[in-house]
Design a protein around this motif. Sequence first.
Motif, mmCIF file in Angstrom:
data_model
loop_
_atom_site.group_PDB
_atom_site.id
_atom_site.type_symbol
_atom_site.label_atom_id
_atom_site.label_comp_id
_atom_site.label_asym_id
_atom_site.label_seq_id
_atom_site.Cartn_x
_atom_site.Cartn_y
_atom_site.Cartn_z
ATOM 1 N N ARG A 18 0.853 -1.179 0.000
ATOM 2 C CA ARG A 18 0.000 0.000 0.000
ATOM 3 C C ARG A 18 0.897 1.240 0.000
ATOM 4 O O ARG A 18 2.083 1.164 0.285
ATOM 5 C CB ARG A 18 -0.901 0.030 1.232
ATOM 6 N N LYS A 19 0.224 2.348 -0.278
ATOM 7 C CA LYS A 19 0.911 3.623 -0.406
ATOM 8 C C LYS A 19 1.904 3.922 0.725
ATOM 9 O O LYS A 19 3.043 4.316 0.491
ATOM 10 C CB LYS A 19 -0.161 4.715 -0.444
ATOM 11 N N ASP A 20 1.458 3.699 1.972
ATOM 12 C CA ASP A 20 2.277 4.114 3.119
ATOM 13 C C ASP A 20 3.470 3.205 3.370
ATOM 14 O O ASP A 20 4.275 3.472 4.264
ATOM 15 C CB ASP A 20 1.406 4.169 4.385
ATOM 16 N N GLU A 89 -4.258 3.527 -6.832
ATOM 17 C CA GLU A 89 -4.201 4.325 -5.608
ATOM 18 C C GLU A 89 -5.020 5.588 -5.850
ATOM 19 O O GLU A 89 -4.742 6.339 -6.778
ATOM 20 C CB GLU A 89 -2.730 4.671 -5.318
ATOM 21 N N THR A 90 -6.040 5.790 -5.026
ATOM 22 C CA THR A 90 -6.838 7.013 -5.208
ATOM 23 C C THR A 90 -6.691 7.917 -4.000
ATOM 24 O O THR A 90 -6.707 7.447 -2.866
ATOM 25 C CB THR A 90 -8.331 6.690 -5.432
ATOM 26 N N SER A 91 -6.484 9.187 -4.279
ATOM 27 C CA SER A 91 -6.400 10.158 -3.192
ATOM 28 C C SER A 91 -7.210 11.379 -3.593
ATOM 29 O O SER A 91 -7.368 11.648 -4.781
ATOM 30 C CB SER A 91 -4.939 10.533 -2.938
ATOM 31 N N LYS A 93 -6.416 14.407 -3.432
ATOM 32 C CA LYS A 93 -5.567 15.407 -4.085
ATOM 33 C C LYS A 93 -5.253 15.056 -5.538
ATOM 34 O O LYS A 93 -5.445 15.857 -6.449
ATOM 35 C CB LYS A 93 -4.253 15.569 -3.305
ATOM 36 N N LYS A 94 -4.785 13.816 -5.747
ATOM 37 C CA LYS A 94 -4.270 13.433 -7.070
ATOM 38 C C LYS A 94 -5.264 12.638 -7.906
ATOM 39 O O LYS A 94 -4.997 12.348 -9.074
ATOM 40 C CB LYS A 94 -2.986 12.604 -6.895
#
Length: 353
Positions: A18-20, A89-91, A93-94
């Motif tokens: 995952r992202k983190d 990956e969805t955020s 911001k982006k």
Amino acid sequence: FDMFILAFVERLFRPTYRKDDFVLGKKLGEGAFGVVYRVSLAKKPSSKKEGDLVLKKATEYGAVEIWMNERVRRACANSCADFLYGFLETSPKKGAEYWLLWRFEGEVTLSDLMLSKEFPYNVETMITGKVQDSPKGLERENRIIQTIMRQLLFALDGLHSTGIVHRDIKPQNIIFSEGSRTFKIIDLGAAADLRVGINYIPKEFLLDPRYAAPEQYIMSTQTPSAPSAPVATALSPVLWQMNLPDRFDIYSAGLIFLQMAFPALRTDSGLIQFNRQLKRCDYDLDAWRKSVEPRAGLELRRGFELLDLDGGIGWELLTSMVRYKARQRTSAKAALAHPYFDREGLLVLSFMQ
Ligand code: ADP
Ligand code: MG
């Protein structure tokens, strides 16, 4: 069905990320479709300070690139950089981004190596693992270039046999893998999988004009628009035979062969000038040779001399790759059987080959 179970089990036990999980390191590349970083895992700091993974944050084309890398790792893993995992990956911001993860294969691409004054001896050192002390000269350079071409064609043959056309073969997309001491292909962002019709409609704007074959479109314009996936699976071997889309990559690989033989063509401006000259000669390499050889300087003459070794088999192979008509170009498999490769290459000291 067994294959399906195997693929499922393999997927289940492969680590997911995952992202983190990542600590971003140095930026390795930035294009219109994504950014590439060297990274390490947050929980398991790498022994190397800079991290032993590569992360690409990609736009919408990331989905195709994940598909291609998954295919490659099952069908021809040694052709390309070792792919680990890809996810969406969805955020806020982006928005939506595709994240792709590979093993960090090494510090340099074929482009970096070719732009060094030491080329091709720098490659010899990397492949054999030590500085060789035999006298420098054409024969030795030819042997190194032959080994690079064999490794490149071997990787391409793997991709093509799997039904994948890369479409962006260039020195910047060929990484030297320090683990296996061989060159591997990277960057499947513009690739097409003809067996199942993924990315079937050519995205010609993705192609790098410096290395693109003159046909530009992979499939002839008479080819009907993309059939649905099951139909494409049934039809594509026929389409493959008719259109020989793999020969697009062969043209690009031929230009790399040419750049290795002629130092003046290794720069952007040198290659662009060559492309203009070749176009003026109607893409006939022999005609190009006739036009430049009479007024050639020492360096250019040396390139021809290298390709003329052993009765000109190097020049023969080169001209069988760089041809106007895709149908008249050799395939990766046929090129590997060319007499140019009969002579012994460099000994690769690795467990892989
Ligand atoms: P793009 O060209 O779309 O920016 P690439 O996939 O070609 O993305 O990667 C950009 C650069 O990152 C490459 O030219 C190479 O220097 C480096 N790179 C990519 N993948 C790897 C890898 N697996 N190991 C080491 N370096 C890599
Ligand atoms: Mg690239």
